[in-house]
Write an enzyme that holds these catalytic residues in place. Sequence first.
Site, PDB file in Angstrom:
ATOM      1  N   LYS A  13       0.829  -1.207   0.000  1.00  0.00           N
ATOM      2  CA  LYS A  13       0.000   0.000   0.000  1.00  0.00           C
ATOM      3  C   LYS A  13       0.873   1.271   0.000  1.00  0.00           C
ATOM      4  CE  LYS A  13      -4.090  -2.025   2.255  1.00  0.00           C
ATOM      5  NZ  LYS A  13      -4.840  -2.111   3.552  1.00  0.00           N
ATOM      6  N   TYR A  53     -12.803  -2.101  -2.967  1.00  0.00           N
ATOM      7  CA  TYR A  53     -13.315  -2.055  -1.594  1.00  0.00           C
ATOM      8  C   TYR A  53     -14.838  -1.949  -1.537  1.00  0.00           C
ATOM      9  CZ  TYR A  53      -8.544  -1.878   0.228  1.00  0.00           C
ATOM     10  OH  TYR A  53      -7.249  -2.191   0.578  1.00  0.00           O
ATOM     11  N   ASN A 116      -1.909   0.046   7.291  1.00  0.00           N
ATOM     12  CA  ASN A 116      -1.418  -1.298   7.618  1.00  0.00           C
ATOM     13  C   ASN A 116      -0.591  -1.951   6.504  1.00  0.00           C
ATOM     14  OD1 ASN A 116      -3.539  -1.845   5.952  1.00  0.00           O
ATOM     15  ND2 ASN A 116      -4.683  -3.114   7.418  1.00  0.00           N
ATOM     16  N   HIS A 119      -2.074  -5.367   1.457  1.00  0.00           N
ATOM     17  CA  HIS A 119      -3.388  -5.978   1.195  1.00  0.00           C
ATOM     18  C   HIS A 119      -3.204  -7.386   0.646  1.00  0.00           C
ATOM     19  CE1 HIS A 119      -7.419  -6.739  -0.330  1.00  0.00           C
ATOM     20  NE2 HIS A 119      -6.817  -7.227  -1.392  1.00  0.00           N
ATOM     21  N   GLU A 130     -10.222  -9.390  -7.644  1.00  0.00           N
ATOM     22  CA  GLU A 130      -9.219  -8.336  -7.438  1.00  0.00           C
ATOM     23  C   GLU A 130      -8.120  -8.404  -8.499  1.00  0.00           C
ATOM     24  OE1 GLU A 130      -8.090  -8.831  -3.327  1.00  0.00           O
ATOM     25  OE2 GLU A 130     -10.100  -8.292  -2.632  1.00  0.00           O
TER      26      GLU A 130
END
Length: 158
Positions: A13, A53, A116, A119, A130
């Site tokens: 990310k 998302y 975080n 992914h 995805e």
Amino acid sequence: MGHTEERTFVAIKPDAVIRGLTSVILKRFEDKGYKIIGLKMLMVTPEQAAKHYAEHYGKPFYDRLIRYITSGPIVAMVLQGYGVINGARQLMGATDPAEAQVGTIRADFAQLKEYNVVHGSDCVESAEREIAIYFKPEELCIDWKNMTELVTEKEDLK
Ligand code: UDP
Ligand code: MG
């Protein structure tokens, strides 16, 4: 027990890319022996973010999540390997780095669930969905064997 290879979508990310953690995070997956069959840096478009998302649409953290994932480049990849969908998530650790086991990527490189660093798809259907958001089929490099495949194909493990 039979072993089937799976594919998953993993992304480093923007916070991790900005922090210069691309190579160390990529190395966690490569060291496990997972085969990288797709790899690229890109800016996530608002359209890709919304598709990715969609399951979180309407949740309190949704708008911030979309801003986060579109805030800078990600390093997107498709990994292939035995049990790679759950295996990659185990290497990543819990969504909230404060709850992740030490030794996982999120525990070792992050502090907050809003940042975080990584992914990973959570099931076969998510993985297929995805991968299609971020990669065209012809972008995947499938016609080669990595060392794990060369080693494990020598015996019939079925
Ligand atoms: N997230 C957040 N706050 C939350 C829950 C999730 O900011 O309370 C973000 C976080 O970046 C997470 C992503 O939304 O990785 C997707 O959430 P999910 O529950 O699917 O976690 P994941 O599958 O990434 O572990
Ligand atoms: Mg998720």
